[in-house]
Design a protein around this motif. Sequence first.
Motif, PDB file in Angstrom:
ATOM      1  N   GLY A  68     -19.697 -16.641   5.997  1.00  0.00           N
ATOM      2  CA  GLY A  68     -18.564 -16.860   5.467  1.00  0.00           C
ATOM      3  C   GLY A  68     -18.623 -18.544   4.960  1.00  0.00           C
ATOM      4  N   SER A  69     -17.677 -18.977   4.985  1.00  0.00           N
ATOM      5  CA  SER A  69     -17.662 -20.602   4.763  1.00  0.00           C
ATOM      6  C   SER A  69     -16.334 -21.329   5.142  1.00  0.00           C
ATOM      7  CB  SER A  69     -17.422 -20.703   3.214  1.00  0.00           C
ATOM      8  OG  SER A  69     -16.382 -20.207   2.512  1.00  0.00           O
ATOM      9  N   GLY A  70     -16.431 -22.580   5.129  1.00  0.00           N
ATOM     10  CA  GLY A  70     -15.388 -23.232   5.679  1.00  0.00           C
ATOM     11  C   GLY A  70     -14.934 -23.184   6.955  1.00  0.00           C
ATOM     12  N   LYS A  71     -13.580 -22.904   7.249  1.00  0.00           N
ATOM     13  CA  LYS A  71     -13.145 -22.853   8.654  1.00  0.00           C
ATOM     14  C   LYS A  71     -13.386 -21.301   9.106  1.00  0.00           C
ATOM     15  CE  LYS A  71      -9.503 -26.263   8.776  1.00  0.00           C
ATOM     16  NZ  LYS A  71      -8.476 -26.679   9.284  1.00  0.00           N
ATOM     17  N   SER A  72     -13.623 -20.525   8.375  1.00  0.00           N
ATOM     18  CA  SER A  72     -13.923 -18.928   8.489  1.00  0.00           C
ATOM     19  C   SER A  72     -15.454 -18.458   8.788  1.00  0.00           C
ATOM     20  CB  SER A  72     -13.263 -18.021   7.408  1.00  0.00           C
ATOM     21  OG  SER A  72     -13.933 -18.005   6.092  1.00  0.00           O
ATOM     22  N   ARG A  73     -16.153 -19.853   8.670  1.00  0.00           N
ATOM     23  CA  ARG A  73     -17.682 -19.525   9.003  1.00  0.00           C
ATOM     24  C   ARG A  73     -18.033 -19.052  10.436  1.00  0.00           C
ATOM     25  NH1 ARG A  73     -22.359 -23.690   6.961  1.00  0.00           N
ATOM     26  NH2 ARG A  73     -23.881 -22.095   6.197  1.00  0.00           N
ATOM     27  N   ARG A  74     -18.868 -18.193  10.498  1.00  0.00           N
ATOM     28  CA  ARG A  74     -19.053 -17.577  11.794  1.00  0.00           C
ATOM     29  C   ARG A  74     -20.763 -17.472  11.973  1.00  0.00           C
ATOM     30  NH1 ARG A  74     -14.595 -17.264  14.550  1.00  0.00           N
ATOM     31  NH2 ARG A  74     -15.006 -15.451  15.687  1.00  0.00           N
ATOM     32  N   VAL A  75     -21.045 -17.630  13.224  1.00  0.00           N
ATOM     33  CA  VAL A  75     -22.508 -17.717  13.436  1.00  0.00           C
ATOM     34  C   VAL A  75     -22.829 -16.689  14.431  1.00  0.00           C
ATOM     35  CG1 VAL A  75     -24.052 -19.209  14.654  1.00  0.00           C
ATOM     36  CG2 VAL A  75     -22.242 -20.280  13.562  1.00  0.00           C
ATOM     37  N   ARG A  76     -23.893 -16.238  14.426  1.00  0.00           N
ATOM     38  CA  ARG A  76     -24.504 -15.089  15.235  1.00  0.00           C
ATOM     39  C   ARG A  76     -25.361 -15.801  16.182  1.00  0.00           C
ATOM     40  NH1 ARG A  76     -25.762  -9.122  13.306  1.00  0.00           N
ATOM     41  NH2 ARG A  76     -26.412  -8.463  15.170  1.00  0.00           N
ATOM     42  N   LEU A  77     -25.066 -15.386  17.404  1.00  0.00           N
ATOM     43  CA  LEU A  77     -26.073 -16.125  18.525  1.00  0.00           C
ATOM     44  C   LEU A  77     -26.965 -15.218  19.034  1.00  0.00           C
ATOM     45  CD1 LEU A  77     -23.285 -18.459  20.382  1.00  0.00           C
ATOM     46  CD2 LEU A  77     -25.050 -18.959  18.646  1.00  0.00           C
ATOM     47  N   ASP A  78     -27.080 -14.001  18.656  1.00  0.00           N
ATOM     48  CA  ASP A  78     -28.012 -13.112  19.309  1.00  0.00           C
ATOM     49  C   ASP A  78     -29.290 -13.779  19.530  1.00  0.00           C
ATOM     50  OD1 ASP A  78     -25.767 -11.686  19.372  1.00  0.00           O
ATOM     51  OD2 ASP A  78     -26.160 -10.128  17.954  1.00  0.00           O
TER      52      ASP A  78
ATOM     53  N   ALA B  41     -21.405 -24.187  19.453  1.00  0.00           N
ATOM     54  CA  ALA B  41     -21.597 -25.376  19.958  1.00  0.00           C
ATOM     55  C   ALA B  41     -21.071 -25.510  21.507  1.00  0.00           C
ATOM     56  CB  ALA B  41     -20.833 -26.360  19.195  1.00  0.00           C
ATOM     57  N   ARG B  42     -20.203 -25.151  21.815  1.00  0.00           N
ATOM     58  CA  ARG B  42     -19.412 -24.858  23.333  1.00  0.00           C
ATOM     59  C   ARG B  42     -20.433 -24.025  24.125  1.00  0.00           C
ATOM     60  NH1 ARG B  42     -17.154 -22.092  27.031  1.00  0.00           N
ATOM     61  NH2 ARG B  42     -16.786 -20.320  25.720  1.00  0.00           N
ATOM     62  N   LEU B  43     -20.809 -22.827  23.651  1.00  0.00           N
ATOM     63  CA  LEU B  43     -21.839 -22.053  24.415  1.00  0.00           C
ATOM     64  C   LEU B  43     -23.446 -22.486  24.460  1.00  0.00           C
ATOM     65  CD1 LEU B  43     -20.610 -18.663  22.904  1.00  0.00           C
ATOM     66  CD2 LEU B  43     -20.219 -19.355  25.292  1.00  0.00           C
ATOM     67  N   LEU B  44     -23.840 -23.320  23.455  1.00  0.00           N
ATOM     68  CA  LEU B  44     -25.065 -23.871  23.504  1.00  0.00           C
ATOM     69  C   LEU B  44     -24.889 -25.222  24.127  1.00  0.00           C
ATOM     70  CD1 LEU B  44     -26.352 -22.450  20.188  1.00  0.00           C
ATOM     71  CD2 LEU B  44     -26.702 -21.378  22.552  1.00  0.00           C
ATOM     72  N   GLN B  45     -23.868 -25.740  24.330  1.00  0.00           N
ATOM     73  CA  GLN B  45     -23.671 -27.030  24.914  1.00  0.00           C
ATOM     74  C   GLN B  45     -24.453 -28.102  23.827  1.00  0.00           C
ATOM     75  OE1 GLN B  45     -25.386 -26.796  28.901  1.00  0.00           O
ATOM     76  NE2 GLN B  45     -23.418 -25.713  29.557  1.00  0.00           N
ATOM     77  N   CYS B  46     -23.928 -28.313  22.777  1.00  0.00           N
ATOM     78  CA  CYS B  46     -24.388 -29.329  21.694  1.00  0.00           C
ATOM     79  C   CYS B  46     -23.310 -29.507  20.779  1.00  0.00           C
ATOM     80  CB  CYS B  46     -25.623 -28.502  21.320  1.00  0.00           C
ATOM     81  SG  CYS B  46     -25.239 -27.083  19.933  1.00  0.00           S
ATOM     82  N   ASP B  47     -23.326 -30.381  20.108  1.00  0.00           N
ATOM     83  CA  ASP B  47     -22.518 -30.780  19.191  1.00  0.00           C
ATOM     84  C   ASP B  47     -22.308 -29.916  17.778  1.00  0.00           C
ATOM     85  OD1 ASP B  47     -21.738 -32.942  16.548  1.00  0.00           O
ATOM     86  OD2 ASP B  47     -20.856 -33.521  18.285  1.00  0.00           O
ATOM     87  N   PRO B  48     -21.145 -29.526  17.146  1.00  0.00           N
ATOM     88  CA  PRO B  48     -21.058 -28.656  15.952  1.00  0.00           C
ATOM     89  C   PRO B  48     -22.021 -29.215  14.928  1.00  0.00           C
ATOM     90  CG  PRO B  48     -18.978 -29.235  16.935  1.00  0.00           C
ATOM     91  CD  PRO B  48     -19.878 -29.869  17.541  1.00  0.00           C
ATOM     92  N   SER B  49     -22.395 -30.507  14.717  1.00  0.00           N
ATOM     93  CA  SER B  49     -23.264 -30.695  13.672  1.00  0.00           C
ATOM     94  C   SER B  49     -24.672 -30.205  13.764  1.00  0.00           C
ATOM     95  CB  SER B  49     -23.267 -32.243  13.531  1.00  0.00           C
ATOM     96  OG  SER B  49     -23.854 -32.800  14.589  1.00  0.00           O
TER      97      SER B  49
ATOM     98  N   GLU C 285     -18.286 -11.629  21.618  1.00  0.00           N
ATOM     99  CA  GLU C 285     -18.475 -11.422  20.238  1.00  0.00           C
ATOM    100  C   GLU C 285     -19.800 -11.657  19.565  1.00  0.00           C
ATOM    101  OE1 GLU C 285     -15.053 -12.534  17.619  1.00  0.00           O
ATOM    102  OE2 GLU C 285     -14.007 -13.270  19.525  1.00  0.00           O
ATOM    103  N   GLU C 286     -20.200 -10.757  18.504  1.00  0.00           N
ATOM    104  CA  GLU C 286     -21.254 -10.755  18.003  1.00  0.00           C
ATOM    105  C   GLU C 286     -21.329 -12.169  17.102  1.00  0.00           C
ATOM    106  OE1 GLU C 286     -23.698  -7.952  15.106  1.00  0.00           O
ATOM    107  OE2 GLU C 286     -22.735  -7.000  16.606  1.00  0.00           O
ATOM    108  N   TRP C 287     -20.428 -12.388  16.510  1.00  0.00           N
ATOM    109  CA  TRP C 287     -20.257 -13.630  15.495  1.00  0.00           C
ATOM    110  C   TRP C 287     -19.277 -14.593  16.388  1.00  0.00           C
ATOM    111  CZ3 TRP C 287     -23.250 -14.443  11.420  1.00  0.00           C
ATOM    112  CH2 TRP C 287     -24.187 -13.107  11.015  1.00  0.00           C
ATOM    113  N   VAL C 288     -19.330 -15.560  16.158  1.00  0.00           N
ATOM    114  CA  VAL C 288     -18.449 -16.807  16.833  1.00  0.00           C
ATOM    115  C   VAL C 288     -18.391 -17.966  15.930  1.00  0.00           C
ATOM    116  CG1 VAL C 288     -19.051 -16.061  19.235  1.00  0.00           C
ATOM    117  CG2 VAL C 288     -20.453 -17.964  18.146  1.00  0.00           C
ATOM    118  N   SER C 289     -17.320 -18.820  16.002  1.00  0.00           N
ATOM    119  CA  SER C 289     -17.068 -19.934  15.420  1.00  0.00           C
ATOM    120  C   SER C 289     -18.122 -21.005  15.478  1.00  0.00           C
ATOM    121  CB  SER C 289     -15.629 -20.560  15.659  1.00  0.00           C
ATOM    122  OG  SER C 289     -15.547 -21.208  16.616  1.00  0.00           O
ATOM    123  N   ILE C 290     -18.220 -21.802  14.706  1.00  0.00           N
ATOM    124  CA  ILE C 290     -19.162 -23.004  14.911  1.00  0.00           C
ATOM    125  C   ILE C 290     -18.842 -23.804  16.168  1.00  0.00           C
ATOM    126  CG2 ILE C 290     -19.911 -25.282  13.993  1.00  0.00           C
ATOM    127  CD1 ILE C 290     -19.774 -23.856  11.136  1.00  0.00           C
ATOM    128  N   GLN C 291     -17.567 -24.146  16.344  1.00  0.00           N
ATOM    129  CA  GLN C 291     -17.132 -24.724  17.575  1.00  0.00           C
ATOM    130  C   GLN C 291     -17.630 -23.899  19.069  1.00  0.00           C
ATOM    131  OE1 GLN C 291     -15.423 -24.492  14.831  1.00  0.00           O
ATOM    132  NE2 GLN C 291     -15.391 -26.681  14.286  1.00  0.00           N
TER     133      GLN C 291
END
Length: 78
Positions: free
Chosen positions: A68-78, A45-53, A36-42
């Motif tokens: 987005g914000s809160g639980k609906s916040r999405r991250v772009r990893l491209d 973190a799993r894909l980049l092998q690091c902590d969500p912080s 997916e182009e946009w993924v959750s913070i969790q």
Amino acid sequence: MTQQLIAVDANALGQVLKRLDTLETLIRDVKLVAREEWVSIQEAARLLQCDPSTIRRKINSGELQAKGSGKSRRVRLD
């Protein structure tokens, strides 16, 4: 050029060939799925092998794009 013969344990060679066959089967059966182009913070973190912080810190510093914000916040990893 001179040919050189090498003694090989037939049993060990058989095991290697069997493992190669298994790997070929696994590779043949792999199905690639577009990420997916946009993924959750969790998920980021799993894909980049690091902590969500770490992901949140990278978002705050501008290293990663987010929407987005809160639980609906999405991250772009491209």
